[in-house]
Design a protein around this motif. Structure first.
Motif, PDB file in Angstrom:
ATOM      1  N   SER A 168      -4.153 -33.112  44.384  1.00 47.49           N
ATOM      2  CA  SER A 168      -4.624 -34.571  44.129  1.00 47.49           C
ATOM      3  C   SER A 168      -4.588 -34.847  42.872  1.00 47.49           C
ATOM      4  O   SER A 168      -4.927 -36.064  42.274  1.00 47.49           O
ATOM      5  N   GLY A 169      -3.731 -33.964  41.740  1.00 51.53           N
ATOM      6  CA  GLY A 169      -3.896 -34.347  40.510  1.00 51.53           C
ATOM      7  C   GLY A 169      -4.763 -33.668  39.695  1.00 51.53           C
ATOM      8  O   GLY A 169      -4.991 -34.031  38.373  1.00 51.53           O
ATOM      9  N   GLY A 170      -5.806 -32.800  40.282  1.00 52.22           N
ATOM     10  CA  GLY A 170      -6.963 -31.960  39.416  1.00 52.22           C
ATOM     11  C   GLY A 170      -6.139 -30.784  38.887  1.00 52.22           C
ATOM     12  O   GLY A 170      -4.975 -30.603  39.022  1.00 52.22           O
ATOM     13  N   GLU A 171      -7.060 -29.985  38.227  1.00 49.43           N
ATOM     14  CA  GLU A 171      -6.563 -28.856  37.680  1.00 49.43           C
ATOM     15  C   GLU A 171      -7.728 -27.987  37.402  1.00 49.43           C
ATOM     16  O   GLU A 171      -8.913 -28.224  37.451  1.00 49.43           O
ATOM     17  N   ILE A 172      -7.390 -26.453  37.214  1.00 52.88           N
ATOM     18  CA  ILE A 172      -8.216 -25.613  36.658  1.00 52.88           C
ATOM     19  C   ILE A 172      -8.274 -25.723  35.194  1.00 52.88           C
ATOM     20  O   ILE A 172      -7.253 -25.492  34.635  1.00 52.88           O
ATOM     21  N   VAL A 173      -9.539 -26.014  34.641  1.00 52.21           N
ATOM     22  CA  VAL A 173      -9.257 -26.324  32.981  1.00 52.21           C
ATOM     23  C   VAL A 173      -9.431 -25.102  32.164  1.00 52.21           C
ATOM     24  O   VAL A 173      -8.974 -24.733  31.099  1.00 52.21           O
ATOM     25  N   ALA A 174     -10.454 -24.121  32.933  1.00 57.53           N
ATOM     26  CA  ALA A 174     -10.844 -23.080  32.147  1.00 57.53           C
ATOM     27  C   ALA A 174     -11.191 -21.884  33.283  1.00 57.53           C
ATOM     28  O   ALA A 174     -11.926 -22.377  34.267  1.00 57.53           O
ATOM     29  N   GLY A 175     -11.022 -20.595  33.088  1.00 57.15           N
ATOM     30  CA  GLY A 175     -11.525 -19.835  33.949  1.00 57.15           C
ATOM     31  C   GLY A 175     -10.647 -19.285  35.099  1.00 57.15           C
ATOM     32  O   GLY A 175      -9.345 -19.802  35.056  1.00 57.15           O
ATOM     33  N   TYR A 176     -11.199 -18.649  36.106  1.00 55.65           N
ATOM     34  CA  TYR A 176     -10.199 -18.252  37.281  1.00 55.65           C
ATOM     35  C   TYR A 176     -10.784 -18.540  38.564  1.00 55.65           C
ATOM     36  O   TYR A 176     -12.089 -18.489  38.940  1.00 55.65           O
ATOM     37  N   LEU A 177      -9.984 -19.098  39.490  1.00 57.58           N
ATOM     38  CA  LEU A 177     -10.529 -19.297  40.710  1.00 57.58           C
ATOM     39  C   LEU A 177      -9.109 -18.898  41.870  1.00 57.58           C
ATOM     40  O   LEU A 177      -8.242 -19.346  41.715  1.00 57.58           O
ATOM     41  N   GLU A 178      -9.637 -18.184  42.737  1.00 59.76           N
ATOM     42  CA  GLU A 178      -8.840 -17.505  43.694  1.00 59.76           C
ATOM     43  C   GLU A 178      -8.328 -18.714  44.434  1.00 59.76           C
ATOM     44  O   GLU A 178      -9.336 -19.715  45.094  1.00 59.76           O
ATOM     45  N   ALA A 179      -7.225 -18.743  44.973  1.00 59.34           N
ATOM     46  CA  ALA A 179      -6.547 -19.684  45.846  1.00 59.34           C
ATOM     47  C   ALA A 179      -7.356 -19.816  47.053  1.00 59.34           C
ATOM     48  O   ALA A 179      -7.279 -21.084  47.727  1.00 59.34           O
ATOM     49  N   SER A 180      -7.911 -18.788  47.730  1.00 58.49           N
ATOM     50  CA  SER A 180      -8.356 -18.831  48.956  1.00 58.49           C
ATOM     51  C   SER A 180      -9.939 -19.415  48.865  1.00 58.49           C
ATOM     52  O   SER A 180     -10.595 -19.620  50.132  1.00 58.49           O
ATOM     53  N   THR A 181     -10.447 -19.580  47.651  1.00 60.19           N
ATOM     54  CA  THR A 181     -11.792 -19.990  47.434  1.00 60.19           C
ATOM     55  C   THR A 181     -11.961 -21.287  47.982  1.00 60.19           C
ATOM     56  O   THR A 181     -11.450 -22.328  47.703  1.00 60.19           O
ATOM     57  N   MET A 182     -13.179 -21.626  48.659  1.00 61.98           N
ATOM     58  CA  MET A 182     -13.462 -22.767  49.496  1.00 61.98           C
ATOM     59  C   MET A 182     -14.629 -23.373  48.524  1.00 61.98           C
ATOM     60  O   MET A 182     -15.619 -22.462  48.343  1.00 61.98           O
ATOM     61  N   LEU A 183     -14.808 -24.541  48.134  1.00 64.67           N
ATOM     62  CA  LEU A 183     -15.793 -24.987  47.346  1.00 64.67           C
ATOM     63  C   LEU A 183     -16.443 -26.196  47.992  1.00 64.67           C
ATOM     64  O   LEU A 183     -15.748 -27.130  48.580  1.00 64.67           O
ATOM     65  N   PHE A 184     -17.720 -26.217  47.572  1.00 65.88           N
ATOM     66  CA  PHE A 184     -18.525 -27.362  48.267  1.00 65.88           C
ATOM     67  C   PHE A 184     -19.479 -27.773  47.187  1.00 65.88           C
ATOM     68  O   PHE A 184     -19.746 -27.046  46.100  1.00 65.88           O
ATOM     69  N   PRO A 185     -20.167 -28.910  47.005  1.00 70.04           N
ATOM     70  CA  PRO A 185     -20.543 -29.530  45.936  1.00 70.04           C
ATOM     71  C   PRO A 185     -22.051 -29.366  45.802  1.00 70.04           C
ATOM     72  O   PRO A 185     -22.761 -29.251  46.899  1.00 70.04           O
ATOM     73  N   LEU A 186     -22.630 -29.343  44.677  1.00 72.99           N
ATOM     74  CA  LEU A 186     -24.179 -29.012  44.807  1.00 72.99           C
ATOM     75  C   LEU A 186     -24.508 -30.089  43.532  1.00 72.99           C
ATOM     76  O   LEU A 186     -23.835 -30.315  42.455  1.00 72.99           O
ATOM     77  N   GLY A 187     -26.126 -30.313  43.741  1.00 74.47           N
ATOM     78  CA  GLY A 187     -26.506 -31.045  42.585  1.00 74.47           C
ATOM     79  C   GLY A 187     -25.898 -32.431  41.819  1.00 74.47           C
ATOM     80  O   GLY A 187     -25.537 -33.203  42.837  1.00 74.47           O
ATOM     81  N   THR A 188     -25.517 -32.214  40.987  1.00 76.24           N
ATOM     82  CA  THR A 188     -24.944 -33.549  40.222  1.00 76.24           C
ATOM     83  C   THR A 188     -23.688 -33.782  40.827  1.00 76.24           C
ATOM     84  O   THR A 188     -23.579 -35.098  40.919  1.00 76.24           O
ATOM     85  N   ALA A 189     -22.967 -33.143  41.255  1.00 78.02           N
ATOM     86  CA  ALA A 189     -21.629 -33.338  42.135  1.00 78.02           C
ATOM     87  C   ALA A 189     -21.996 -34.040  43.126  1.00 78.02           C
ATOM     88  O   ALA A 189     -21.364 -35.160  43.577  1.00 78.02           O
ATOM     89  N   VAL A 190     -22.962 -33.799  43.983  1.00 78.30           N
ATOM     90  CA  VAL A 190     -23.376 -34.534  45.298  1.00 78.30           C
ATOM     91  C   VAL A 190     -23.845 -35.747  44.820  1.00 78.30           C
ATOM     92  O   VAL A 190     -23.478 -36.923  45.474  1.00 78.30           O
TER      93      VAL A 190
END
Length: 208
Positions: A168-190
């Motif tokens: 979608s044009g996003g990126e990992i700016v810092a740190g590490y995220l496994e490709a298989s990790t699924m993410l859901f929004p919380l708090g401010t993101a929601v």
């Protein structure tokens, strides 16, 4: 009128930052200490709980340093929206500077607070004040991700992964995220996702 005058006395209080990274929105991804289902993590605005006797601005700036290693400047929002836990926007008001972009009444599911009242997050527009590299504590923050508005809004309907972010044009700016990790929004993101969806709907009506 102040932020505190809008929040019941028995409420827990926190802060979240709305940070733009280029034309994307920047969020933290939960670290090892946060309990989630296997293979999942949540993403949220940089920020956290207000400590006893601590104001919202003070808490927001402290959390930014703790979670990213960088300082931020809070900017004033000409309007503050009140966002309910179900995503509905129930009011729009003007508050003294520096006013938050929104106040989010979040359902607090922390097991350590079974008898507490609702949890309110004051979400401020902000920007980083320096170009120093990010410093993340993996216990607190595993990664910083930058995602576009459309994907952020879509995350309200389904979990997203690294492939979704990159395609979608996003990126990992810092740190590490496994490709298989699924993410859901919380708090401010929601809250921000719901607000963006609401504003997009309003603009579509305005231009018809």
């Amino acid at each position: 009128m102040s932020i505190n005058s809008l929040i019941p006395d028995n409420s827990e209080k926190g802060t979240g930052l709305i940070l733009e990274y280029r034309d994307l929105y920047l969020f933290q991804v939960s670290g090892r200490k946060h309990r989630t289902e296997t293979g999942e993590r949540f993403f949220a605005g940089i920020g956290g709980h207000c400590e006893e006797g601590e104001g919202f601005i003070q808490a927001a700036k402290r959390e930014a340093v703790e979670e990213t290693g960088k300082t931020v400047e809070i900017t004033h929002s000409a309007r503050t929206d009140i966002v309910q836990s179900n995503g509905g926007v129930v009011d729009t008001i003007e508050l003294p500077s520096p006013a938050p972009r929104m106040i989010y009444k979040m359902l607090d599911r922390r097991k350590s607070l079974p008898e507490k009242g609702p949890y309110f997050i004051a979400c401020f527009n902000a920007y980083f004040t320096d170009d120093a590299p990010f410093e993340l504590d993996p216990e607190e923050v595993s990664a910083l991700i930058a995602i576009p508005e459309e994907l952020l809004c879509g995350s309200l309907e389904r979990k997203i992964g690294l492939e979704d972010i990159l395609s979608s044009g996003g990126e990992i700016v810092a740190g590490y995220l496994e490709a298989s990790t699924m993410l859901f929004p919380l708090g401010t993101a929601v809250a921000l996702a719901n607000l963006l969806k609401r504003d997009k709907g309003l603009s579509e009506v305005d231009y018809d």
